[in-house]
Design an enzyme around this catalytic site. Structure first.
Site, PDB file in Angstrom:
ATOM      1  N   GLY A  12       0.779  -1.234   0.000  1.00  0.00           N
ATOM      2  CA  GLY A  12       0.000   0.000   0.000  1.00  0.00           C
ATOM      3  C   GLY A  12       0.810   1.284   0.000  1.00  0.00           C
ATOM      4  O   GLY A  12       0.305   2.335   0.405  1.00  0.00           O
ATOM      5  N   ASN A  14       1.646   2.921  -2.622  1.00  0.00           N
ATOM      6  CA  ASN A  14       0.980   3.812  -3.583  1.00  0.00           C
ATOM      7  C   ASN A  14      -0.279   4.438  -2.972  1.00  0.00           C
ATOM      8  O   ASN A  14      -0.583   5.596  -3.228  1.00  0.00           O
ATOM      9  CB  ASN A  14       0.642   3.069  -4.878  1.00  0.00           C
ATOM     10  CG  ASN A  14       1.816   3.025  -5.837  1.00  0.00           C
ATOM     11  OD1 ASN A  14       2.164   4.017  -6.459  1.00  0.00           O
ATOM     12  ND2 ASN A  14       2.466   1.869  -5.930  1.00  0.00           N
ATOM     13  N   ASN A 101      -5.159   1.419 -13.463  1.00  0.00           N
ATOM     14  CA  ASN A 101      -4.207   0.537 -12.791  1.00  0.00           C
ATOM     15  C   ASN A 101      -2.789   1.063 -12.998  1.00  0.00           C
ATOM     16  O   ASN A 101      -2.509   1.741 -13.981  1.00  0.00           O
ATOM     17  CB  ASN A 101      -4.316  -0.870 -13.406  1.00  0.00           C
ATOM     18  CG  ASN A 101      -3.344  -1.858 -12.795  1.00  0.00           C
ATOM     19  OD1 ASN A 101      -3.226  -1.966 -11.572  1.00  0.00           O
ATOM     20  ND2 ASN A 101      -2.625  -2.580 -13.643  1.00  0.00           N
ATOM     21  N   HIS A 103       1.111  -0.311 -13.481  1.00  0.00           N
ATOM     22  CA  HIS A 103       1.856  -1.528 -13.795  1.00  0.00           C
ATOM     23  C   HIS A 103       3.352  -1.214 -13.742  1.00  0.00           C
ATOM     24  O   HIS A 103       3.795  -0.206 -14.300  1.00  0.00           O
ATOM     25  CB  HIS A 103       1.464  -2.037 -15.184  1.00  0.00           C
ATOM     26  CG  HIS A 103       2.068  -3.364 -15.498  1.00  0.00           C
ATOM     27  ND1 HIS A 103       1.561  -4.541 -14.995  1.00  0.00           N
ATOM     28  CD2 HIS A 103       3.162  -3.701 -16.218  1.00  0.00           C
ATOM     29  CE1 HIS A 103       2.317  -5.547 -15.414  1.00  0.00           C
ATOM     30  NE2 HIS A 103       3.296  -5.069 -16.159  1.00  0.00           N
TER      31      HIS A 103
END
Ligand code: GRF
Length: 189
Positions: A12, A14, A101, A103
């Site tokens: 977590g 981010n 998202n 990546h």
């Protein structure tokens, strides 16, 4: 005020970075309305410490249904921040807000099933790539194939390792994820 619902499975960092960017006004007029984890993970503790509402929905038969019920109706944007479950097609039929998202590589390279965490960095090294980076993209039913929103790269050094790569990619993620979120929120009415 725009509401961001964050889905995750891991540490977590981010999530924390997005939270701080909102607090510092770098992501404007937004708040995190809910954090959803698909497994026990440190991010749940982090969410709690940040004073964020969070829930755990374990994977299983009714996962998609529970997820759909849990995502608050006022959500404007769904952010996958290290979320390891693949979203079922039903989600895309029932959710009309953007889903994005992050990546840890330069898509379209090194994406798809199995390409997560250090698997990605190892593949980059094994392939003798000269650069890597991170990509923020829209989530579609095809894993890691949605339209790219933001991407940033860096050159690999000679004695790059999985660990040094992971660290550099994370730094880039902290830079481009908030920017991409702001960009998407701005483009929504
Ligand atoms: C990030 O590297 C992201 O690219 C990937 O999962 C990782 C999550 O890291 N999808 P953290 O939990 O935010 O530290």
């Amino acid at each position: 005020m725009k509401n961001i619902c964050i889905l995750l499975s891991g540490s977590g960092t981010n999530l924390q970075n997005i939270f701080e960017n909102i607090k510092d006004g770098k992501i404007q007029n937004a708040k995190i309305n809910l954090v959803i984890a698909d497994r026990e993970c440190f991010a749940l503790e982090r969410a709690k410490n940040l004073g964020l509402k969070s829930i755990l929905i374990k994977r299983g038969k009714s996962f998609t249904e529970e997820l759909l019920n849990a995502i608050p109706e006022n959500t404007d944007l769904i952010v996958l921040a290290g979320f390891l479950s693949i979203l079922n097609k039903e989600i895309f039929n029932k959710i009309y807000v953007p889903i994005i998202n992050i990546h840890p590589a330069l898509l379209p390279k090194f994406g798809g099933k199995g390409m997560w965490g250090n698997n990605v960095h190892n593949a980059v090294l094994e392939n003798n790539e000269t650069e890597s980076g991170a990509t923020v993209h829209f989530v579609t039913q095809e894993v890691d194939e949605g339209e790219i929103i933001l991407q940033k790269s860096f050159k690999l050094i000679e004695d790059e390792t999985t660990e040094t790569l992971a660290e550099k990619v994370h730094k880039i993620e902290y830079e481009i994820f908030p920017k991409a979120i702001q960009q998407i929120l701005n483009s929504e009415k």
